[in-house]
Motif scaffolding. Structure first.
Motif, PDB file in Angstrom:
ATOM      1  N   HIS A  50       0.801  -1.220   0.000  1.00 33.47           N
ATOM      2  CA  HIS A  50       0.000   0.000   0.000  1.00 33.47           C
ATOM      3  C   HIS A  50       0.837   1.276   0.000  1.00 33.47           C
ATOM      4  O   HIS A  50       0.289   2.377   0.094  1.00 33.47           O
ATOM      5  CB  HIS A  50      -0.973  -0.011   1.180  1.00 33.47           C
ATOM      6  N   GLY A  51       2.168   1.140  -0.111  1.00 40.57           N
ATOM      7  CA  GLY A  51       3.038   2.300  -0.213  1.00 40.57           C
ATOM      8  C   GLY A  51       3.070   3.178   1.026  1.00 40.57           C
ATOM      9  O   GLY A  51       3.133   4.403   0.936  1.00 40.57           O
ATOM     10  N   VAL A  52       3.030   2.538   2.178  1.00 37.24           N
ATOM     11  CA  VAL A  52       3.001   3.256   3.453  1.00 37.24           C
ATOM     12  C   VAL A  52       4.267   2.916   4.237  1.00 37.24           C
ATOM     13  O   VAL A  52       4.764   1.794   4.168  1.00 37.24           O
ATOM     14  CB  VAL A  52       1.740   2.835   4.254  1.00 37.24           C
ATOM     15  N   SER A  53       4.767   3.877   4.994  1.00 37.33           N
ATOM     16  CA  SER A  53       5.936   3.637   5.831  1.00 37.33           C
ATOM     17  C   SER A  53       5.587   2.659   6.949  1.00 37.33           C
ATOM     18  O   SER A  53       4.703   2.931   7.771  1.00 37.33           O
ATOM     19  CB  SER A  53       6.428   4.956   6.437  1.00 37.33           C
ATOM     20  N   CYS A  54       6.291   1.555   6.978  1.00 43.49           N
ATOM     21  CA  CYS A  54       6.057   0.546   8.010  1.00 43.49           C
ATOM     22  C   CYS A  54       6.420   1.110   9.386  1.00 43.49           C
ATOM     23  O   CYS A  54       5.719   0.868  10.363  1.00 43.49           O
ATOM     24  CB  CYS A  54       6.856  -0.707   7.697  1.00 43.49           C
ATOM     25  N   ASP A  55       7.502   1.872   9.453  1.00 43.80           N
ATOM     26  CA  ASP A  55       7.924   2.445  10.737  1.00 43.80           C
ATOM     27  C   ASP A  55       6.853   3.371  11.304  1.00 43.80           C
ATOM     28  O   ASP A  55       6.594   3.364  12.509  1.00 43.80           O
ATOM     29  CB  ASP A  55       9.244   3.200  10.588  1.00 43.80           C
ATOM     30  N   GLU A  56       6.220   4.165  10.442  1.00 43.72           N
ATOM     31  CA  GLU A  56       5.157   5.072  10.906  1.00 43.72           C
ATOM     32  C   GLU A  56       3.953   4.287  11.406  1.00 43.72           C
ATOM     33  O   GLU A  56       3.354   4.642  12.422  1.00 43.72           O
ATOM     34  CB  GLU A  56       4.745   6.037   9.796  1.00 43.72           C
ATOM     35  N   MET A  57       3.594   3.213  10.694  1.00 40.79           N
ATOM     36  CA  MET A  57       2.458   2.394  11.124  1.00 40.79           C
ATOM     37  C   MET A  57       2.757   1.711  12.457  1.00 40.79           C
ATOM     38  O   MET A  57       1.891   1.647  13.334  1.00 40.79           O
ATOM     39  CB  MET A  57       2.111   1.339  10.069  1.00 40.79           C
ATOM     40  N   ILE A  58       3.972   1.219  12.613  1.00 41.78           N
ATOM     41  CA  ILE A  58       4.357   0.591  13.877  1.00 41.78           C
ATOM     42  C   ILE A  58       4.215   1.591  15.016  1.00 41.78           C
ATOM     43  O   ILE A  58       3.665   1.276  16.070  1.00 41.78           O
ATOM     44  CB  ILE A  58       5.797   0.033  13.795  1.00 41.78           C
ATOM     45  N   GLU A  59       4.693   2.811  14.773  1.00 38.03           N
ATOM     46  CA  GLU A  59       4.610   3.856  15.797  1.00 38.03           C
ATOM     47  C   GLU A  59       3.159   4.170  16.158  1.00 38.03           C
ATOM     48  O   GLU A  59       2.804   4.238  17.337  1.00 38.03           O
ATOM     49  CB  GLU A  59       5.312   5.111  15.280  1.00 38.03           C
ATOM     50  N   LYS A  60       2.298   4.325  15.145  1.00 33.55           N
ATOM     51  CA  LYS A  60       0.890   4.628  15.388  1.00 33.55           C
ATOM     52  C   LYS A  60       0.201   3.499  16.155  1.00 33.55           C
ATOM     53  O   LYS A  60      -0.549   3.737  17.101  1.00 33.55           O
ATOM     54  CB  LYS A  60       0.149   4.845  14.060  1.00 33.55           C
ATOM     55  N   LEU A  61       0.429   2.274  15.699  1.00 35.12           N
ATOM     56  CA  LEU A  61      -0.242   1.136  16.327  1.00 35.12           C
ATOM     57  C   LEU A  61       0.241   0.896  17.746  1.00 35.12           C
ATOM     58  O   LEU A  61      -0.566   0.636  18.642  1.00 35.12           O
ATOM     59  CB  LEU A  61      -0.049  -0.133  15.464  1.00 35.12           C
ATOM     60  N   ASN A  62       1.533   1.022  17.986  1.00 33.39           N
ATOM     61  CA  ASN A  62       2.041   0.836  19.342  1.00 33.39           C
ATOM     62  C   ASN A  62       1.557   1.940  20.266  1.00 33.39           C
ATOM     63  O   ASN A  62       1.284   1.693  21.446  1.00 33.39           O
ATOM     64  CB  ASN A  62       3.568   0.712  19.354  1.00 33.39           C
ATOM     65  N   ALA A  63       1.407   3.162  19.746  1.00 35.67           N
ATOM     66  CA  ALA A  63       0.848   4.251  20.556  1.00 35.67           C
ATOM     67  C   ALA A  63      -0.603   3.919  20.906  1.00 35.67           C
ATOM     68  O   ALA A  63      -1.047   4.156  22.034  1.00 35.67           O
ATOM     69  CB  ALA A  63       0.941   5.577  19.802  1.00 35.67           C
ATOM     70  N   HIS A  64      -1.346   3.367  19.946  1.00 32.77           N
ATOM     71  CA  HIS A  64      -2.738   2.981  20.181  1.00 32.77           C
ATOM     72  C   HIS A  64      -2.800   1.928  21.299  1.00 32.77           C
ATOM     73  O   HIS A  64      -3.600   2.047  22.223  1.00 32.77           O
ATOM     74  CB  HIS A  64      -3.343   2.419  18.892  1.00 32.77           C
ATOM     75  N   PHE A  65      -1.965   0.906  21.204  1.00 34.40           N
ATOM     76  CA  PHE A  65      -1.993  -0.169  22.191  1.00 34.40           C
ATOM     77  C   PHE A  65      -1.476   0.270  23.549  1.00 34.40           C
ATOM     78  O   PHE A  65      -1.801  -0.328  24.572  1.00 34.40           O
ATOM     79  CB  PHE A  65      -1.223  -1.392  21.688  1.00 34.40           C
ATOM     80  N   ALA A  66      -0.671   1.320  23.594  1.00 34.10           N
ATOM     81  CA  ALA A  66      -0.129   1.811  24.869  1.00 34.10           C
ATOM     82  C   ALA A  66      -1.170   2.546  25.683  1.00 34.10           C
ATOM     83  O   ALA A  66      -1.018   2.722  26.900  1.00 34.10           O
ATOM     84  CB  ALA A  66       1.065   2.723  24.612  1.00 34.10           C
ATOM     85  N   LYS A  67      -2.268   2.971  25.039  1.00 35.96           N
ATOM     86  CA  LYS A  67      -3.328   3.718  25.749  1.00 35.96           C
ATOM     87  C   LYS A  67      -4.102   2.832  26.696  1.00 35.96           C
ATOM     88  O   LYS A  67      -4.370   1.723  26.479  1.00 35.96           O
ATOM     89  CB  LYS A  67      -4.299   4.357  24.740  1.00 35.96           C
TER      90      LYS A  67
END
Length: 67
Positions: A50-67
């Motif tokens: 999908h042409g998306v930065s994997c590092d950015e997605m990891i950061e977003k998802l881990n921030a979501h799970f940290a809540k």
């Protein structure tokens, strides 16, 4: 202990851990979250397709799970 995402985490495992992560995938154009092939992909594979930065997605998802 919070769920942690990395590049090898399977999309299905992320969705099983919290279906509220679906909007993150929808934003990147991954609209078939529940089809068997997408559920078996790694996060890295999905981001590449999908042409998306994997590092950015990891950061977003881990921030979501940290809540």
């Amino acid at each position: 202990m919070a769920f942690t995402v990395n590049k090898d985490t399977i999309i299905g495992d992320i969705m099983d851990a919290d279906e509220n992560t679906a909007p993150y995938f929808m934003e990147m154009g991954m609209h078939c979250l529940y089809c068997p092939s997408s559920r078996g992909e790694t996060l890295e594979q999905a981001c590449m397709v999908h042409g998306v930065s994997c590092d950015e997605m990891i950061e977003k998802l881990n921030a979501h799970f940290a809540k």
